[in-house]
Scaffold this active site. Structure first.
Site, PDB file in Angstrom:
ATOM      1  N   SER A  69     -17.371  10.849 -51.418  1.00 46.04           N
ATOM      2  CA  SER A  69     -17.269  10.639 -49.975  1.00 46.04           C
ATOM      3  C   SER A  69     -15.818  10.750 -49.556  1.00 46.04           C
ATOM      4  O   SER A  69     -15.461  10.495 -48.425  1.00 46.04           O
ATOM      5  CB  SER A  69     -17.798   9.268 -49.607  1.00 46.04           C
ATOM      6  OG  SER A  69     -17.071   8.282 -50.315  1.00 46.04           O
ATOM      7  N   LYS A  73      -5.782  14.761 -55.427  1.00 45.72           N
ATOM      8  CA  LYS A  73      -7.048  15.269 -55.953  1.00 45.72           C
ATOM      9  C   LYS A  73      -7.087  16.796 -56.001  1.00 45.72           C
ATOM     10  O   LYS A  73      -7.890  17.376 -56.748  1.00 45.72           O
ATOM     11  CB  LYS A  73      -8.206  14.763 -55.104  1.00 45.72           C
ATOM     12  CG  LYS A  73      -8.380  13.254 -55.151  1.00 45.72           C
ATOM     13  CD  LYS A  73      -9.250  12.828 -56.314  1.00 45.72           C
ATOM     14  CE  LYS A  73      -9.485  11.327 -56.300  1.00 45.72           C
ATOM     15  NZ  LYS A  73     -10.372  10.894 -57.380  1.00 45.72           N
TER      16      LYS A  73
END
Lengths: 358, 358
Positions: A103, A75
């Site tokens: 989250s 990511k």
């Protein structure tokens, strides 16, 4: 986001890579002869019991270790890319900052990227998120805003934050700049296994940013791209849509698969690449037990830490009889060189303990 | 063993390294800025509560990853070296094979080395050994002979095997060829951090093969060597003997520390190097909680799999106030570059689960 994104093509990925290269790790590509042997033997347990004659493919793995990427997951690529592109946009006000809801790994990735450029980051996190993940995100200097856990509740808070601060939204996967960032992992993997030419790459599919980016990285190369999902409680939304009559994206999924990074339904832009542009050659799903068995092998044989979502592609290659039969047929005696993207390693020892304690 | 061993010196280590190099991995040396920062901050939890002013050393780590060694531990070095030297001895009968007793990494290491040269291996393992370790050893083609768990019971079975088969004994640590094999890890570590000169190396101490070998690798280099032990139930036998008035080796220890590779008392030959030749500059001990805290950091920050014994040296650098005060004093503002040997990664996910499940 206010930027105009480049076209979703392989050349755009090369530009994205040049842009983010100073900020990300060139993660290693590992091989492992024990895992090759296991994958190249018929029916390693816990295999699908339905197969009458277990497939016997020949497989050589090349593991792209994004668990060793900054913040412990691929990511970081998308977050740095989106932020670098945003920074060059005339309509962006750096002091207003950026906002997202997540989250998981995207939260940490955006927090790190924002801190790198001294831009404020507002991260909306469900109050029920793992405390260690909230702490890690706050540790990168982000402002954490608690929310409810449904996507409606999260998005309401994001809208509020934007109204208050003027922050620019950087979504976790359904955005061209994010997809182009994630796809750089596929580019590197191809370059790192030279002179061998990969026959295929398997990437997990949650929101689909990585899978669609990987698919772009292989366009025109002859390398086939496959998507891997958990099947638990319908987490295989992309697989179901892919083989449905209408090919319509399934926009809502409610699953508590242990592969917590893959609980999201696939996004619209990723889906247009995966399905409509036919850049993904097939989708496969595995059970929770198969994911755990694959994790066990990676820990005990490769000695690296991976989160459950990271091994879903490996589990497909080891245990999905349909996939294995296809490799046996297409790869023949020579077999296939398969790139497998280990997406992340963000799992606490406590969570591991709960997963594997008897 | 029937061989005459070379002198226990650094030059002998260079010969040992040349001999085993084709059979072992050159394991990587990793660094980690988060761990450097933690070690260079005062009193990271769970620190010793007794310190009035917590020490504030500056530490840069260089982790030698023997958890990525063949069979998952440095023991492959000693086993290959001892077997290669034995093979060249005129009194050795290859068909009679080799024998040892071990419930851990030495068993797998000797089994692998023996299989490599098509020599039979007889491994005496206590019946209560972890089934996965017995299976792994058998998986390398060794013959497993069950025994009781005390050293008297094990040794009785070994004596019987020797009488029956004429096999040559390759002990786990109290032998010159084993020590010279293990010490090659220290040699590599020094070469891999060039041009930086290490100030110190910390190695765990169980039987003392690795610690004494590491000490030999640093003789005359100016690099200080320190030993690390668990303190639980008296597992710090070498530390206690080192600082006792007589300096006498403690030959018997009964501990169930989670660092299961370090439950053995230090052997006589290792002790002669560690203590009598003064090649180890100090011994330090840590608690079970400190070992677990160090493991957690390695898993969560470095994303590699280590067994509890492997992180005892890191735990000393992070949490032992005496050690830290010494580094602060001797290293001054510039601080120290410290090599830390991660000895192995052979821990099952089930065992991890038991250690860390709430």
């Amino acid at each position: 986001m206010a930027t105009t994104s480049p076209p979703l093509t392989r050349p755009s990925l090369l530009d994205a890579h040049a842009l983010i290269q100073p900020y990300i790790h060139l993660t290693p590509v590992l091989t492992n002869s024990t895992l090759n042997t296991l994958a190249s033997s018929p029916s390693p347990s816990p295999s699908s019991p339905s197969a009458s004659r277990p497939a016997h493919p020949t497989i050589r793995f090349h593991f792209k270790c994004e668990n060793l990427q900054r913040i412990g997951a691929f990511k970081a690529r998308g977050a740095f890319h989106a932020l670098l592109r945003l920074k060059s946009s005339p309509t962006f006000t750096p002091s207003a900052g950026v906002v997202t809801h997540s989250s998981g790994n995207h939260a940490q990735a955006l927090a790190l990227a924002a801190r790198t450029f001294s831009i404020p980051a507002h991260i909306v996190m469900p109050s029920i998120s793992t405390p260690s993940k909230i702490a890690a995100t706050a540790g990168y200097g982000a402002r954490i805003i608690p929310s409810g856990s449904t996507s409606t509740e999260r998005e309401a808070v994001v809208t509020e934050v934007i109204k208050e601060t003027g922050a620019a939204l950087i979504p976790p996967y359904d955005h061209a700049d994010i997809i182009l960032g994630q796809g750089t992992a596929g580019l590197e993997l191809q370059a790192q296994v030279t002179p061998t030419r990969l026959d295929a790459i398997i990437a997990p599919c949650g929101g689909g940013g990585l899978l669609s980016g990987t698919a772009l990285s292989c366009e025109g190369t002859g390398i086939k791209v496959f998507g891997a999902e958990p099947e638990f409680e319908g987490a295989d939304d992309a697989r179901r849509a892919y083989y449905s009559e209408t090919g319509e994206r399934i926009a809502s999924v409610k699953t508590l698969t242990i592969a917590d990074g893959l609980r999201t339904p696939v996004g619209a832009i990723p889906w247009s690449i995966i399905y409509e542009r036919r850049l993904v050659a097939g989708m496969y799903a595995v059970t929770e037990d198969q994911i755990k068995a694959a994790m066990r092998l990676v820990y005990e044989r490769m000695k690296i830490v991976v989160e459950p979502s990271a091994v879903v592609g490996l589990a497909v290659a080891l245990y999905n009889e349909e996939f294995r039969a296809m490799v046996e047929k297409e790869g023949g005696e020579k077999g296939w060189d398969i790139g497998v993207i280990f997406t992340g390693g963000n799992v606490s020892l406590d969570a591991l303990g709960k997963l594997f304690a008897a």
